[in-house]
Design a protein around this motif. Structure first.
Motif, PDB file in Angstrom:
ATOM      1  N   ALA A 156      -6.435 -13.884  -1.064  1.00 34.46           N
ATOM      2  CA  ALA A 156      -5.533 -13.190  -0.143  1.00 34.46           C
ATOM      3  C   ALA A 156      -4.267 -12.725  -0.855  1.00 34.46           C
ATOM      4  O   ALA A 156      -3.788 -11.597  -0.638  1.00 34.46           O
ATOM      5  CB  ALA A 156      -5.183 -14.101   1.029  1.00 34.46           C
ATOM      6  N   ALA A 157      -3.738 -13.575  -1.732  1.00 38.31           N
ATOM      7  CA  ALA A 157      -2.541 -13.205  -2.486  1.00 38.31           C
ATOM      8  C   ALA A 157      -2.824 -12.014  -3.395  1.00 38.31           C
ATOM      9  O   ALA A 157      -2.000 -11.097  -3.527  1.00 38.31           O
ATOM     10  CB  ALA A 157      -2.057 -14.397  -3.312  1.00 38.31           C
ATOM     11  N   GLY A 158      -4.016 -12.009  -4.008  1.00 38.01           N
ATOM     12  CA  GLY A 158      -4.388 -10.883  -4.848  1.00 38.01           C
ATOM     13  C   GLY A 158      -4.483  -9.585  -4.064  1.00 38.01           C
ATOM     14  O   GLY A 158      -4.106  -8.512  -4.547  1.00 38.01           O
ATOM     15  N   GLY A 159      -4.984  -9.676  -2.844  1.00 40.20           N
ATOM     16  CA  GLY A 159      -5.048  -8.490  -1.995  1.00 40.20           C
ATOM     17  C   GLY A 159      -3.669  -7.957  -1.654  1.00 40.20           C
ATOM     18  O   GLY A 159      -3.445  -6.740  -1.633  1.00 40.20           O
TER      19      GLY A 159
ATOM     20  N   TYR B 191      -7.942  -0.105  -8.021  1.00 48.11           N
ATOM     21  CA  TYR B 191      -7.369  -1.449  -8.039  1.00 48.11           C
ATOM     22  C   TYR B 191      -8.467  -2.470  -7.762  1.00 48.11           C
ATOM     23  O   TYR B 191      -9.499  -2.156  -7.154  1.00 48.11           O
ATOM     24  CB  TYR B 191      -6.266  -1.560  -6.982  1.00 48.11           C
ATOM     25  CG  TYR B 191      -5.052  -0.711  -7.279  1.00 48.11           C
ATOM     26  CD1 TYR B 191      -3.866  -1.286  -7.706  1.00 48.11           C
ATOM     27  CD2 TYR B 191      -5.097   0.676  -7.153  1.00 48.11           C
ATOM     28  CE1 TYR B 191      -2.750  -0.506  -7.998  1.00 48.11           C
ATOM     29  CE2 TYR B 191      -3.998   1.465  -7.442  1.00 48.11           C
ATOM     30  CZ  TYR B 191      -2.828   0.866  -7.862  1.00 48.11           C
ATOM     31  OH  TYR B 191      -1.727   1.643  -8.160  1.00 48.11           O
ATOM     32  N   ALA B 192      -8.218  -3.695  -8.186  1.00 49.76           N
ATOM     33  CA  ALA B 192      -9.170  -4.777  -7.937  1.00 49.76           C
ATOM     34  C   ALA B 192      -8.400  -5.997  -7.448  1.00 49.76           C
ATOM     35  O   ALA B 192      -7.277  -6.259  -7.900  1.00 49.76           O
ATOM     36  CB  ALA B 192      -9.961  -5.123  -9.195  1.00 49.76           C
ATOM     37  N   ALA B 193      -9.010  -6.742  -6.529  1.00 52.34           N
ATOM     38  CA  ALA B 193      -8.325  -7.907  -5.957  1.00 52.34           C
ATOM     39  C   ALA B 193      -9.327  -8.982  -5.591  1.00 52.34           C
ATOM     40  O   ALA B 193     -10.499  -8.707  -5.317  1.00 52.34           O
ATOM     41  CB  ALA B 193      -7.538  -7.491  -4.716  1.00 52.34           C
TER      42      ALA B 193
ATOM     43  N   PHE C  22      -0.546  -6.359 -10.443  1.00 53.17           N
ATOM     44  CA  PHE C  22      -0.600  -5.633  -9.176  1.00 53.17           C
ATOM     45  C   PHE C  22      -1.963  -4.982  -8.958  1.00 53.17           C
ATOM     46  O   PHE C  22      -2.091  -4.021  -8.186  1.00 53.17           O
ATOM     47  CB  PHE C  22       0.527  -4.597  -9.105  1.00 53.17           C
ATOM     48  CG  PHE C  22       1.870  -5.226  -8.838  1.00 53.17           C
ATOM     49  CD1 PHE C  22       2.299  -5.472  -7.548  1.00 53.17           C
ATOM     50  CD2 PHE C  22       2.678  -5.612  -9.890  1.00 53.17           C
ATOM     51  CE1 PHE C  22       3.517  -6.079  -7.298  1.00 53.17           C
ATOM     52  CE2 PHE C  22       3.909  -6.221  -9.654  1.00 53.17           C
ATOM     53  CZ  PHE C  22       4.325  -6.462  -8.358  1.00 53.17           C
ATOM     54  N   GLY C  23      -2.978  -5.539  -9.614  1.00 50.61           N
ATOM     55  CA  GLY C  23      -4.344  -5.114  -9.360  1.00 50.61           C
ATOM     56  C   GLY C  23      -4.773  -3.829 -10.037  1.00 50.61           C
ATOM     57  O   GLY C  23      -5.901  -3.368  -9.823  1.00 50.61           O
ATOM     58  N   ARG C  24      -3.922  -3.218 -10.840  1.00 46.78           N
ATOM     59  CA  ARG C  24      -4.284  -1.953 -11.480  1.00 46.78           C
ATOM     60  C   ARG C  24      -5.355  -2.181 -12.536  1.00 46.78           C
ATOM     61  O   ARG C  24      -5.219  -3.039 -13.398  1.00 46.78           O
ATOM     62  CB  ARG C  24      -3.070  -1.303 -12.138  1.00 46.78           C
ATOM     63  CG  ARG C  24      -1.917  -0.992 -11.196  1.00 46.78           C
ATOM     64  CD  ARG C  24      -0.769  -0.331 -11.966  1.00 46.78           C
ATOM     65  NE  ARG C  24       0.416  -0.191 -11.153  1.00 46.78           N
ATOM     66  CZ  ARG C  24       1.403  -1.101 -11.093  1.00 46.78           C
ATOM     67  NH1 ARG C  24       1.316  -2.212 -11.805  1.00 46.78           N
ATOM     68  NH2 ARG C  24       2.442  -0.899 -10.322  1.00 46.78           N
ATOM     69  N   THR C  25      -6.416  -1.394 -12.481  1.00 46.91           N
ATOM     70  CA  THR C  25      -7.468  -1.446 -13.496  1.00 46.91           C
ATOM     71  C   THR C  25      -7.195  -0.381 -14.557  1.00 46.91           C
ATOM     72  O   THR C  25      -6.167   0.307 -14.521  1.00 46.91           O
ATOM     73  CB  THR C  25      -8.850  -1.201 -12.867  1.00 46.91           C
ATOM     74  OG1 THR C  25      -8.964   0.184 -12.496  1.00 46.91           O
ATOM     75  CG2 THR C  25      -9.061  -2.087 -11.640  1.00 46.91           C
ATOM     76  N   ASN C  26      -8.129  -0.217 -15.474  1.00 49.73           N
ATOM     77  CA  ASN C  26      -7.989   0.819 -16.504  1.00 49.73           C
ATOM     78  C   ASN C  26      -8.290   2.223 -15.965  1.00 49.73           C
ATOM     79  O   ASN C  26      -8.096   3.208 -16.662  1.00 49.73           O
ATOM     80  CB  ASN C  26      -8.909   0.531 -17.690  1.00 49.73           C
ATOM     81  CG  ASN C  26     -10.382   0.506 -17.297  1.00 49.73           C
ATOM     82  OD1 ASN C  26     -10.788  -0.277 -16.437  1.00 49.73           O
ATOM     83  ND2 ASN C  26     -11.195   1.350 -17.917  1.00 49.73           N
TER      84      ASN C  26
END
Length: 301
Positions: free
Chosen positions: A282-285, A265-267, A256-260
């Motif tokens: 687009a799906a990552g976003g 978030y990253a997408a 779900f794009g969560r970083t450390n």
């Protein structure tokens, strides 16, 4: 103005994240400098209902759809710094010195690419030389093609992949790594020739490749092909904020794009890097937006 989320980058990942969060009634700002990596591309492929769309048209349609949601603001400026100040607070500063506070941030900044140092290669990139066979292989089907790379792993993998679209295939290693004997023999058994010499230059007209000239004078008549580039982040925010990177050099993030970094978030390509496809970005976003909304929902409930 305190935002629920600041989205940095107006490519397919950022745009889709904005759509999902706008529909969730979150107050967001999308910062779009409009310097897309695919600006040289005339058509984008592999996105159902938008196959063959021009990048500028895709962007215009997305902006039109986002305009329906009053909580979305699109700001056409460059972000220069992002600072985390305590819990649930990021300060985003633009090139003009404007500062915005956001509870969360999505980095959807994409990538920049460095083409091999071959004279004139940029003249053909995006017209007859491409990076992704899934994006552009169909348009080059059954043509005499070349793969330009300097690593054995990429050469063998791309050889197998591009063979699906054309059996008239040559690989130019451009003075780089040598293939393992087994790999070279496997490629030759499929009729794929491998040239280890450096490339002196390319010839053609109006972006259409005609010939690859090797440094020993050998000329390879080719009408198109694929090239492997090196990738780098367009902006230094990952380093600035202390993001961990994944094995490909992208920003490490969960499903779900969560970083450390809490709240960050990253997408899209900035995280995934490979495969660099419009629909994947687009799906990552969309997933990152769901991650952001879930975080904010738990914080507020």
């Amino acid at each position: 103005m305190r935002l629920d989320c600041a989205i940095i980058g107006g490519g397919p990942a950022g745009l889709n994240a904005a759509l999902v969060l706008g529909r969730a009634r979150r107050k967001i700002m999308l910062f779009d400098e409009n310097k897309a990596r695919n600006a040289v591309t005339r058509e984008s492929h592999g996105f159902i209902t938008r196959d063959g769309v021009k990048p500028a048209e895709f962007r215009a349609l997305a902006h039109q759809e986002l305009s329906k949601y009053p909580s979305i603001t699109i700001t056409p400026v460059k972000v220069t710094t992002i600072e985390k100040q305590g819990e649930n607070c990021f300060v985003v500063t633009t090139e003009a010195g404007e500062r915005y506070e956001a509870r969360t941030v999505i980095l959807a900044t994409g990538l920049k690419e460095q083409l091999p140092a071959i004279p004139g290669i940029a003249d053909y990139y995006g017209r007859s030389l491409f990076s992704c066979p899934y994006c552009d292989g169909w348009e080059l089907r059954d043509q005499p093609l070349v793969i330009i790379t300097d690593t054995a792993e990429h050469a063998f993998h791309m050889g197998m992949t591009v063979y699906q679209w054309s059996r008239d295939l040559m690989i130019c290693m451009n003075g780089g790594e040598k293939l393992e004997v087994e790999q070279a023999e496997k490629l030759r058994s499929k009729g794929i020739q491998v040239f280890e010499q450096r490339i002196k230059g390319l010839t053609g007209s109006e972006g259409r490749l005609a010939c690859v000239i090797l440094e020993d004078g050998v000329e390879l008549k080719r009408s198109g092909g694929f090239v492997t580039s090196t990738w780098a982040h367009t902006l230094p925010f990952a380093d600035m904020l202390g993001c961990e990177l994944n094995e490909h050099g992208g920003i490490a993030a969960d499903d779900f794009g969560r970083t450390n970094i809490d709240g960050l978030y990253a997408a899209g390509d900035a995280s995934v890097i490979i495969p660099a496809q419009l629909i994947a970005a687009a799906a990552g976003g969309s997933r990152a937006a769901m991650g952001v909304n879930t975080e904010l929902m738990h914080a507020d409930f």
